[in-house]
Design a protein around this motif. Structure first.
Motif, short mmCIF file in Angstrom:
data_model
loop_
_atom_site.label_atom_id
_atom_site.label_comp_id
_atom_site.label_asym_id
_atom_site.label_seq_id
_atom_site.Cartn_x
_atom_site.Cartn_y
_atom_site.Cartn_z
N LYS A 68 0.71 -1.25 0.04
CA LYS A 68 -0.11 0.12 -0.08
C LYS A 68 0.85 1.27 -0.11
CE LYS A 68 -4.36 -1.82 1.95
NZ LYS A 68 -5.44 -1.59 2.66
N LEU A 69 1.93 1.15 0.64
CA LEU A 69 2.87 2.24 0.58
C LEU A 69 3.31 2.77 -0.87
CD1 LEU A 69 4.61 4.55 2.16
CD2 LEU A 69 6.23 2.96 2.34
N ASP A 70 3.81 1.59 -1.59
CA ASP A 70 4.10 1.80 -3.06
C ASP A 70 3.11 2.49 -4.01
OD1 ASP A 70 6.53 0.56 -2.16
OD2 ASP A 70 6.20 -1.36 -2.84
N ALA A 71 1.83 1.88 -3.70
CA ALA A 71 0.78 2.48 -4.19
C ALA A 71 0.51 3.66 -3.82
CB ALA A 71 -0.49 1.76 -4.08
N TYR A 72 0.62 4.31 -2.89
CA TYR A 72 0.54 5.78 -2.16
C TYR A 72 1.59 6.50 -2.77
CZ TYR A 72 0.29 9.62 0.92
OH TYR A 72 0.27 11.04 1.42
N VAL A 73 3.00 6.03 -3.06
CA VAL A 73 3.83 6.89 -3.47
C VAL A 73 3.46 7.29 -5.12
CG1 VAL A 73 6.26 7.05 -4.70
CG2 VAL A 73 5.91 5.83 -2.18
N GLY A 74 3.01 6.16 -5.80
CA GLY A 74 2.49 6.58 -7.06
C GLY A 74 1.37 7.60 -7.14
N TYR A 75 0.48 7.46 -6.07
CA TYR A 75 -0.68 8.20 -5.81
C TYR A 75 -0.16 9.58 -5.79
CZ TYR A 75 -4.53 10.62 -3.43
OH TYR A 75 -5.43 11.49 -3.01
N THR A 115 11.57 2.69 4.00
CA THR A 115 11.71 1.91 2.87
C THR A 115 11.61 2.72 1.60
OG1 THR A 115 9.66 0.81 2.52
CG2 THR A 115 11.28 -0.26 4.02
N ARG A 116 10.91 3.94 1.74
CA ARG A 116 10.64 4.59 0.59
C ARG A 116 10.83 6.04 0.87
NH1 ARG A 116 7.53 2.39 -3.71
NH2 ARG A 116 8.41 4.41 -4.85
N GLU A 117 11.66 6.38 1.76
CA GLU A 117 11.94 7.48 2.43
C GLU A 117 12.42 8.41 1.15
OE1 GLU A 117 14.67 9.91 5.54
OE2 GLU A 117 15.06 7.89 5.37
N GLU A 118 13.33 8.10 0.16
CA GLU A 118 13.86 8.90 -0.43
C GLU A 118 12.86 9.46 -1.68
OE1 GLU A 118 17.16 8.71 -4.42
OE2 GLU A 118 17.22 7.16 -2.78
N ASP A 119 11.74 8.53 -1.97
CA ASP A 119 10.68 9.00 -2.93
C ASP A 119 9.77 10.01 -2.46
OD1 ASP A 119 11.76 7.13 -5.16
OD2 ASP A 119 11.29 5.77 -4.15
N LEU A 120 9.53 9.42 -0.95
CA LEU A 120 8.67 10.40 -0.34
C LEU A 120 9.09 11.90 -0.12
CD1 LEU A 120 7.53 7.59 2.43
CD2 LEU A 120 5.93 8.60 0.67
N VAL A 121 10.48 11.76 0.42
CA VAL A 121 10.96 13.13 0.50
C VAL A 121 11.04 14.03 -0.74
CG1 VAL A 121 13.31 14.38 0.93
CG2 VAL A 121 12.47 12.65 2.50
N ARG A 122 11.30 13.32 -2.02
CA ARG A 122 11.17 13.94 -3.43
C ARG A 122 9.77 14.35 -3.41
NH1 ARG A 122 12.30 9.86 -6.17
NH2 ARG A 122 14.61 10.09 -6.02
N ASP A 154 6.87 1.18 15.81
CA ASP A 154 8.05 0.79 14.98
C ASP A 154 7.85 0.15 13.45
OD1 ASP A 154 9.62 1.76 17.05
OD2 ASP A 154 9.88 -0.25 17.96
N ALA A 155 6.95 -0.68 13.29
CA ALA A 155 6.69 -1.23 12.15
C ALA A 155 6.18 -0.42 11.12
CB ALA A 155 5.45 -2.45 12.18
N ASN A 156 5.09 0.55 11.45
CA ASN A 156 4.77 1.74 10.58
C ASN A 156 5.98 2.47 9.93
OD1 ASN A 156 2.17 0.80 10.17
ND2 ASN A 156 1.34 2.25 11.68
N VAL A 157 6.71 2.80 11.17
CA VAL A 157 7.81 3.79 10.61
C VAL A 157 8.94 3.14 9.77
CG1 VAL A 157 9.53 5.22 11.56
CG2 VAL A 157 7.49 5.19 12.71
#
Length: 222
Positions: free
Chosen positions: A55-62, A201-208, A193-196
């Motif tokens: 779902k996080l991967d999908a959210y990055v695309g969203y 794992t997608r910090e670079e993309d999310l920061v961008r 911890d699990a959520n964070v």
């Protein structure tokens, strides 16, 4: 007369005792629930949203899709504001056009969610965790606590031992702040911890995406 007054006081006192007793006595269904081991207050309440890798991967695309949507919307609203402020005859027509821009944004947002395979609850839940993690990361970098800590430690090392002790508390406090930002203590305490760890794992993309969104809202995105 005294007997009547005494009788009234007794009746009032007895009535109060009965009310207090009734108030303190659990209702039959409450008593049955307690005897049956029913859930206590606070049990069964939903915890924080659980972010999965998929779902996080999908959210990055969203997010990437929404960058374009927000960019178009803000341009339309900016043009609308200029015309309305100027009081031109086209202001009413521009206002209607602005409403269409907002409606188009809502439609595009829903379409982006569907295309990403996310529900509205998914988007809101993931966004809350992502915002907490990425904003804390960005704040730590903006405040440059790590660089300031290095400078303070270098200054402390140059001082005589007796003066070094005077800076010890300040150095320790800043070191705790640096560790808090690095380890994301607040976000971990709030969301687990699990959520964070999944978000990181997608910090670079999310920061961008975060930085791109700032450019969109400040009008500096090219």
């Amino acid at each position: 007369m005294r007997k009547v007054l005494c009788g009234l006081w007794v009746l009032l006192a007895f009535s109060a005792c009965k009310k207090e007793e009734a108030a303190s006595r659990p209702a039959p269904e409450q008593a049955d629930g307690a005897l049956a081991g029913g859930p206590e207050a606070g049990e069964g309440e939903a915890g924080p949203y659980v972010v999965t890798k998929e779902k996080l991967d999908a959210y990055v695309g969203y997010q990437r899709q929404m960058l374009e949507v927000y960019g178009s919307m803000l341009k339309g609203l900016h043009n609308l504001g200029a015309l309305v402020d100027a009081g031109t005859p086209e202001a009413a027509a521009s206002a209607r056009a602005g409403l269409k821009v907002v409606e188009a944004k809502a439609k595009a947002e829903a379409e982006a969610r569907v295309a990403s395979g996310l529900s509205e609850a998914d988007v809101n839940g993931i966004a809350e965790v992502v915002t907490a993690v990425i904003s804390q990361r960005q704040l730590g970098r903006t405040l440059q606590y790590e660089e300031e800590l290095k400078k303070l430690e270098a200054l402390q090392a140059k001082l005589p031992p007796e003066q070094q002790e005077g800076l010890a508390a300040q150095v320790a406090s800043m070191r705790r702040q640096v560790e808090s930002f690095e380890k994301l203590a607040d976000a971990r305490r709030e969301y687990g911890d699990a959520n964070v760890d999944v978000v990181l794992t997608r910090e670079e993309d999310l920061v961008r995406n975060y930085q791109e969104m700032l450019r969109v809202f400040t009008g500096t995105r090219r």
